[in-house]
Design an enzyme around this catalytic site. Structure first.
Site, short mmCIF file in Angstrom:
data_model
loop_
_atom_site.label_atom_id
_atom_site.label_comp_id
_atom_site.label_asym_id
_atom_site.label_seq_id
_atom_site.Cartn_x
_atom_site.Cartn_y
_atom_site.Cartn_z
N HIS A 86 0.82 -1.22 0.00
CA HIS A 86 0.00 0.00 0.00
C HIS A 86 0.85 1.26 0.00
O HIS A 86 0.36 2.34 -0.34
CB HIS A 86 -1.06 -0.02 1.10
N ASP A 222 1.47 -7.76 2.37
CA ASP A 222 1.47 -6.32 2.07
C ASP A 222 2.90 -5.80 1.86
O ASP A 222 3.44 -5.09 2.69
CB ASP A 222 0.77 -5.58 3.21
N SER A 650 4.01 2.15 8.46
CA SER A 650 3.81 1.20 7.38
C SER A 650 5.11 1.01 6.62
O SER A 650 5.77 1.99 6.26
CB SER A 650 2.75 1.72 6.41
N1 ARG Z 1 -4.72 0.14 7.84
C1 ARG Z 1 -3.44 0.22 7.18
C2 ARG Z 1 -2.93 1.65 7.24
O1 ARG Z 1 -3.40 2.41 8.02
C3 ARG Z 1 -3.50 -0.32 5.80
C4 ARG Z 1 -4.21 0.55 4.81
C5 ARG Z 1 -4.15 0.04 3.40
N2 ARG Z 1 -5.13 -1.02 3.18
C6 ARG Z 1 -6.45 -0.80 2.92
N3 ARG Z 1 -7.22 -1.84 2.77
N4 ARG Z 1 -6.97 0.40 2.80
O2 ARG Z 1 -2.39 2.26 6.38
N1 GLU Z 2 -1.20 1.09 7.68
C1 GLU Z 2 -0.61 2.13 8.48
C2 GLU Z 2 0.32 3.05 7.68
O1 GLU Z 2 0.10 3.29 6.53
C3 GLU Z 2 0.09 1.50 9.62
C4 GLU Z 2 -0.91 1.02 10.54
C5 GLU Z 2 -1.04 1.89 11.74
O2 GLU Z 2 -1.65 2.98 11.69
O3 GLU Z 2 -0.48 1.45 12.74
O4 GLU Z 2 1.24 3.65 8.19
#
Ligand code: ARG
Ligand code: GLU
Length: 719
Positions: A86, A222, A650
């Site tokens: 991502h 990921d 991330s």
């Molecule tokens: N929750 C993770 C973050 O905050 C992954 C986000 C990307 N994945 C998604 N399904 N939107 O960035």
């Molecule tokens: N998916 C999150 C990011 O893009 C990391 C997850 C979190 O917030 O801990 O940094």
């Protein structure tokens, strides 16, 4: 009796105030002083100097800020960089076409020559970090206003930056820590030629999509891979065919011995923002006012967009990234409310505040400084409550009705002409055209109109009249459909070719056109109402609170001397550490610390948008063809630990006791997203993809074993 009372008090104090086991995002240069012994007691086998050193290559020299929004790490002596799927998504999307759909099918270079350059993408190393608090705060006095204070500090910081010794290829910046009680200087080196090397298909890199996002158990691979290129003398250089793979000062070794529950682990990266030292009323406002309002607005927006995406394949592609981004925070806030509620985050803060007041009252010098501080905070947050709600409404709603963004761009162009004539116009024109070119690819007027209708209704009906734009109110009184006709009937703003005709025409015509625009008039009225009815007071109260929170931060450090404090995340390099561990999300349920490929197959739904599994992966699974990466016949996929992470982490490396790479951070668990405000070691876990799954996908699934050969695989557990 007396003894048991003291014992009770001691236990109580210990529980409430001593830094909880694994909480904290620590500054790497202070680990030796503050954390090393604790880290060793948890199992770490290297020294703080191995993690951060200015005298020799250390782990920090393998960590990069990836494009300023994620973290990446160097995993070979040829500048290979690992980060999340991502995080690399934008690059992957930019190179995708219908013929070469890298989002759907993945991409793997076969040689260095196939690696794809990415305009604007960069990787920044941290050269060193210095404490400059004394110089930054020189001349700052207690009776300065917030504005005076900021001006004095800004002047000092400029001077500090100017005086910093650095090489021609290096830059420096400063940041405030502990709410502006301390300042640090960062010397950095940025590489601007970062090329795409490989990415798995989305069905692996984003397996489970929105349904699984923020959720454990997880089965997402990921990750994506890039490579830093440098000039022939290994210095930062803009893209050139003559550039060569970068030779890093340090690259991470990779352990393929895997992890066991309770293993030591640390995460090294660039966490974005946390607020761990808020006053209880602030936390209560987040839980009961701000989060719920933002969730409700996004719920409406997501429903509208989803309705279109389900019916129209074109809109589905157009809005996929936007939908995911709106959905990501929407879902996180729900987890945050749940976690704060379930662990009584507010009650905990209140208990702490009672103890704070008791200690302050018992000490005359503390009492003089901090005696009425909590009352000041209480009053400040009471005054700001309705103002921050109105701010959230304005920002969440106006930013999602994108015709306002378009009209604001055109207006900036008209303004540039009126202010700076043809020359100003020509300069602004290039930027505005490029922005709109990009923006309109992901814009559909039908979707935007429905967003206008739905969100404006919330804006008018859910807010007190004094913060509602009079023009919107009038429009609404005459029926929203008629209002939308009026706005979207001006179809110049929703059509790129018409926009371009306007932009490429005579500036005088553009200025005249903007003067008659209903959409611009409405956008201006929304903004003006916000500025006069909300922003003015908000800034004033916010300044009071900023001062009080800064004082409260220092006060907490003065009063709870037994606690080691870490500064809130502010997108600077941090280390967090903990243990690999499962957790108990709710009564009667316990979550294991790891998942494997069996779980991918359990979730497999043929043809599904979120849970389809590529045929090749199914075949590898069927044949148990896992190469050297499996353990006891199973292919590990993800694991969790108690590392305290947040957005920006991330792509951060998860390291073992020796500093070897064991995984790649990409998310947190649903019940624990409130760790940004109130970390709780019982339910806060970060989610990582197991490095063995990454290698398995690269090697066996993608057949890119030449990349694995570049890496240094080690066996720390097999002596
Ligand atoms: N929750 C993770 C973050 O905050 C992954 C986000 C990307 N994945 C998604 N399904 N939107 O960035
Ligand atoms: N998916 C999150 C990011 O893009 C990391 C997850 C979190 O917030 O801990 O940094």
């Amino acid at each position: 009796m007396k003894h048991s009372k003291i014992l009770f008090l001691l236990i109580f104090i210990t529980n409430a105030f001593v830094a909880k086991a694994d909480e904290g995002m620590w500054l790497p240069q202070l680990l030796g002083k503050l954390n090393e012994s604790r880290m060793k007691s948890l199992g770490m086998k290297i020294s703080a100097e191995d993690i951060y050193s200015i005298n020799k290559g250390s782990l920090k020299d393998a960590i990069v800020s990836f494009g300023g929004f994620c973290t990446g790490e160097v995993i070979s002596t040829k500048g290979l960089v690992l980060t999340n799927h991502h995080c690399g998504f934008d690059a992957i999307q930019n190179h995708s076409t219908l013929q070469n759909n890298y989002i759907r099918d993945g991409f793997w270079s076969k040689t260095n020559a196939d690696e794809i350059p990415n305009k604007g993408l960069f990787a920044t190393f941290i050269v060193r970090i210095d404490d400059v608090s004394k110089e930054a705060l020189a001349g700052v006095t207690a009776n300065m206003s917030e504005a005076e204070r900021m001006a004095a500090i800004d002047k000092n910081l400029q001077q500090i930056n100017k005086n910093t010794k650095k090489e021609a290829t290096q830059k420096s910046f400063t940041r405030g820590f502990f709410e502006g009680n301390q300042y640090y200087l960062f010397v950095t080196e940025t590489y601007n030629d970062v090329r795409l090397v490989g990415a798995p298909p989305s069905a692996i890199g984003n397996f489970g999509k929105d349904t699984d996002n923020w959720v454990w158990p997880r089965h997402t691979g990921d990750f994506s891979m890039f490579r830093i290129y440098a000039s022939k003398d290994n210095k930062p250089a803009d893209y050139s065919v003559d550039n060569v793979p970068f030779t890093p000062k340090k690259s991470l070794n990779i352990s393929i011995d895997g992890i066991a529950e309770n293993d030591f682990t640390m995460v090294f990266g660039f966490p974005g923002r946390t607020t761990e030292y808020l006053y209880s009323a602030a936390v209560e406002q987040i839980r009961t006012v701000n989060d719920p309002a933002k969730i409700a607005i996004r719920d409406k927006a997501l429903n509208i967009i989803d309705g279109f995406m389900r019916k129209d394949e074109g809109i589905k592609i157009q809005y996929a990234a936007k939908y995911a981004s709106i959905q990501n925070a929407y879902k996180k806030w729900q987890g945050e409310v749940l976690g704060l509620t379930r662990t009584d985050g507010v009650g905990r803060k209140k208990t702490q505040e009672i103890e704070f007041q008791k200690r302050v009252d018992a000490n005359p010098s503390l009492k003089e400084k901090y005696g009425t501080l909590l009352q000041t905070l209480e009053a400040g947050y009471a005054d700001i409550k309705s103002l921050v709600l109105a701010r959230d409404y304005y920002q969440e709603i106006v930013s999602k009705i994108e015709i306002f963004t378009i009209v604001a761009q055109l207006n900036s162009l008209a303004n540039a002409f009126e202010k700076n004539g043809q020359k100003g116009f020509d300069e602004a024109k290039l930027k505005v055209k490029a922005m709109l070119e990009d923006f309109m690819k992901e814009f559909n007027p039908k979707v935007d109109r429905k967003l206008f209708e739905g969100l404006m209704e919330m804006y008018v009906k859910n807010q007190p009249a004094n913060v509602v734009s009079p023009m919107v109110k009038t429009l609404y009184d005459n029926g929203i459909a008629a209002a939308a006709d009026k706005i979207y009937g001006e179809n110049t703003f929703t059509d790129l070719s018409k926009l371009n005709v306007l932009i490429d025409g005579k500036p005088e015509d553009l200025v005249a056109f903007m003067k008659t625009s209903n959409t611009l008039a409405l956008q201006k009225d929304l903004l003006a109402t916000y500025q006069t009815a909300v922003q003015k007071d908000l800034t004033a109260v916010q300044n009071r609170i900023t001062l009080a929170q800064r004082t409260y931060m220092q006060a907490q450090m003065d009063v709870f001397k037994e606690k080691t404090f870490f500064p809130d995340a502010n997108s600077t390099l941090r280390v967090t550490f903990g243990k690999v561990q499962g957790y108990k999300p709710r009564d009667g349920v316990y979550f294991d610390f790891k998942t494997d490929l069996d779980g991918v197959m359990e979730k497999y739904k043929p043809g599904d948008y979120e849970f389809d599994v590529p045929e090749k992966l199914r075949t590898l699974y069927k044949n148990k063809d896992y190469g050297q990466y499996s353990v006891a016949g199973k292919m590990p996929v993800c694991f969790i630990a108690t590392n305290h992470t947040t957005g920006g982490n991330s792509g951060s490396p998860a390291l073992d006791a020796y500093g070897n790479l064991i995984g790649l951070n990409f998310d947190r668990v649903w019940e624990g997203t409130m760790s940004d405000i109130n970390y709780d070691p019982t339910i806060c876990r970060n989610i990582m993809v197991d490095i063995r799954y990454v290698l398995f996908i690269v090697d066996k699934f993608a057949g890119a074993d030449w990349l694995v050969k570049e890496m240094k695989l080690v066996h720390p557990k097999k002596k």
